[in-house]
Motif scaffolding. Structure first.
Motif, mmCIF file in Angstrom:
data_model
loop_
_atom_site.group_PDB
_atom_site.id
_atom_site.type_symbol
_atom_site.label_atom_id
_atom_site.label_comp_id
_atom_site.label_asym_id
_atom_site.label_seq_id
_atom_site.Cartn_x
_atom_site.Cartn_y
_atom_site.Cartn_z
ATOM 1 N N THR A 181 -13.713 27.855 24.334
ATOM 2 C CA THR A 181 -13.772 27.284 22.997
ATOM 3 C C THR A 181 -12.904 26.035 22.900
ATOM 4 O OG1 THR A 181 -14.058 29.518 22.113
ATOM 5 C CG2 THR A 181 -13.521 27.778 20.547
ATOM 6 N N GLY A 201 -9.149 26.356 22.107
ATOM 7 C CA GLY A 201 -9.484 27.143 20.930
ATOM 8 C C GLY A 201 -9.524 26.273 19.675
ATOM 9 N N LEU A 205 -7.521 26.456 12.765
ATOM 10 C CA LEU A 205 -7.170 27.763 12.207
ATOM 11 C C LEU A 205 -5.669 28.000 12.336
ATOM 12 C CD1 LEU A 205 -10.039 30.039 13.613
ATOM 13 C CD2 LEU A 205 -9.809 29.109 11.299
ATOM 14 N N LEU A 209 -4.439 33.596 12.577
ATOM 15 C CA LEU A 209 -5.835 33.891 12.928
ATOM 16 C C LEU A 209 -6.135 33.511 14.376
ATOM 17 C CD1 LEU A 209 -7.677 32.687 9.687
ATOM 18 C CD2 LEU A 209 -6.970 35.006 10.295
ATOM 19 N N GLU A 210 -5.123 33.592 15.234
ATOM 20 C CA GLU A 210 -5.314 33.160 16.615
ATOM 21 C C GLU A 210 -6.407 33.952 17.329
ATOM 22 O OE1 GLU A 210 -2.593 31.638 20.321
ATOM 23 O OE2 GLU A 210 -1.825 33.275 19.110
ATOM 24 N N LEU A 211 -6.594 35.202 16.939
ATOM 25 C CA LEU A 211 -7.632 36.013 17.566
ATOM 26 C C LEU A 211 -9.035 35.470 17.279
ATOM 27 C CD1 LEU A 211 -6.311 39.650 16.962
ATOM 28 C CD2 LEU A 211 -6.334 38.370 19.105
ATOM 29 N N LEU A 212 -9.149 34.634 16.243
ATOM 30 C CA LEU A 212 -10.444 34.061 15.886
ATOM 31 C C LEU A 212 -10.640 32.656 16.439
ATOM 32 C CD1 LEU A 212 -10.657 35.156 12.126
ATOM 33 C CD2 LEU A 212 -11.506 36.369 14.153
ATOM 34 N N LYS A 213 -9.651 32.152 17.165
ATOM 35 C CA LYS A 213 -9.720 30.786 17.681
ATOM 36 C C LYS A 213 -10.701 30.638 18.841
ATOM 37 C CE LYS A 213 -5.081 29.176 16.342
ATOM 38 N NZ LYS A 213 -5.399 27.860 15.762
ATOM 39 N N GLY A 214 -11.110 31.757 19.443
ATOM 40 C CA GLY A 214 -12.075 31.684 20.531
ATOM 41 C C GLY A 214 -11.474 32.044 21.874
ATOM 42 N N SER A 215 -12.147 31.601 22.943
ATOM 43 C CA SER A 215 -11.718 31.951 24.304
ATOM 44 C C SER A 215 -10.913 30.819 24.914
ATOM 45 C CB SER A 215 -12.941 32.244 25.173
ATOM 46 O OG SER A 215 -13.837 31.148 25.158
#
Length: 402
Positions: A181, A201, A205, A209-215
């Motif tokens: 990402t 990522g 964000l 919300l780091e878990l939603l930043k992507g891979s």
């Protein structure tokens, strides 16, 4: 409507120009030609220019405008493209016209990744002409790399989650590969066989919300087939990074980390996390105040491999760190809010060039003493720096430094 546009220069080349383009990019200079000049290229992101700094005397030799077609590029954008341009501009806090820059082996052809314009362009520095420009997927053009043999130019198309490979002679897209990402940095191995690509990522964000930043991936890609041959996953966005000469040790800064990590590629794990001291200014910031999630953004290795140059972005310093035991050799402090934002090692391996984005200057740090030996005024908001060899005719054609 076609997604890609080229300048008329690239679409209607004469037979003579076509013959020149067919010549090897890395052709040797003619016998008796003046010697090339060791230079540092500095991408002045907001002013849309590239400064040429003498690699030995640190004199500002002049600059080259890489957005002569700005108004035409904006006028050519579709409604969707213009909306993307304005969105990226807002996220980044203003225009970022120069993201990355490389100089071809001929010493006069300049390649530029033009961030907010979401394209790549090539220029003849001697004549001042744009040779071609190519729009990328998505809405932002990021880090780029030129292959050692000069036949491939790879650029991260950030929001499209791909890296695109262009033919440096024509700007034609010859292939692409999927990334993590928001792909960021690209680097060819010295033999040109592989490309390393890293992703950061979604930086807009918040940290919560780091878990939603992507891979957050490091990918090793076959430069010929563009197939991903190996992937490593990281816990945070991968910022400036480098692979040591041993081909296994990987040093990387990460989003929100005030320092860097040492990673073993064979074992696939972080073997050391080096936390550097916070300055008073750094302590006063919350992680969501960090520029694009970056605490430290700029990492380089000395020519002898004995020291790392760690650029402390939020801390306004440059640290020299021994690779033998990861101890700090010394720290050089800048005025508050200088925003040091990139590090590049000089051609002779003895100095680290550090861009001071908000000071509009480049700091030259000596690896042996961890002291600043020069500070060079450049354009507005310098970021990426690359070394190269410039044709004397190209140097002579630059706009003189103010």
């Amino acid at each position: 409507m076609p997604r890609r546009r080229r300048s008329l220069t690239a679409c209607a080349v004469t037979a003579a120009t076509a013959a020149a383009l067919a010549a090897p990019v890395a052709a040797a200079p003619a016998a008796g030609a003046a010697a090339s000049r060791d230079v540092l290229l500095v991408g002045n992101s907001q002013s849309g220019s590239v400064s040429f700094i003498d690699g030995r005397t640190y004199q500002n030799l002049g600059s080259f405008n890489v957005i002569p077609d700005l108004q035409q590029r904006l006028a050519d954008m579709t409604v969707v493209e213009r909306a993307g341009y304005e969105t990226v501009k807002q996220i980044e806090g203003g225009d970022r016209f120069v993201d990355d820059v490389q100089l071809a082996a001929d010493g006069r052809t300049l390649y530029v990744s033009r961030g907010n314009l979401d394209d790549a362009a090539a220029f003849d520095v001697v004549t001042g002409k744009e040779l071609w420009h190519t729009r990328l997927d998505g809405f932002h053009a990021d880090h780029a790399a030129l292959s050692p043999d000069g036949t491939k130019y790879v650029i991260s198309a950030t929001t499209a989650q791909v890296a695109e490979v262009l033919d440096p002679r024509t700007g034609a897209v010859t292939g692409k590969f999927s990334t993590g990402t928001y792909p960021h940095q690209n680097d060819f191995t010295p033999d040109g066989r592989y490309i390393y690509n890293t992703s950061i990522g979604i930086t807009s964000l918040p940290k919560s919300l780091e878990l939603l930043k992507g891979s957050f991936l490091l990918e090793k890609v076959d430069a010929n087939t563009l197939q991903v041959v190996k992937t490593w996953k990281f816990p945070h966005g991968i910022r400036p990074n480098l692979v040591a000469p041993d081909g296994n040790t990987f040093y990387a800064q990460q989003s929100y980390l005030n320092g860097f990590v040492k990673y073993d590629l064979n074992q696939g794990k972080i073997v050391n996390t080096v936390t550097m001291p916070y300055s008073d200014h750094g302590k006063s910031l919350s992680p969501d105040d960090y520029p694009q999630n970056s605490a430290h953004h700029g990492l380089a290795l000395s020519g002898d491999g004995r020291q790392l140059c760690d650029v402390g972005t939020i801390d306004d310093y440059t640290a020299i760190v021994n690779t033998s035991d990861l101890s700090t050799k010394g720290i050089f402090n800048y005025p508050v809010n200088s925003l040091p934002y990139w590090g590049t090692t000089s051609a002779d391996g003895t100095r680290c060039f550090v861009s001071l984005s908000k000071a509009n200057a480049v700091s030259v740090i000596d690896y042996a003493t961890a002291k600043e030996v020069a500070r060079v005024p450049v354009g507005v908001f310098p970021q990426r720096e690359r070394t190269g060899l410039a044709d004397p005719a190209a140097v002579a054609a630059l706009t003189p430094a103010g």
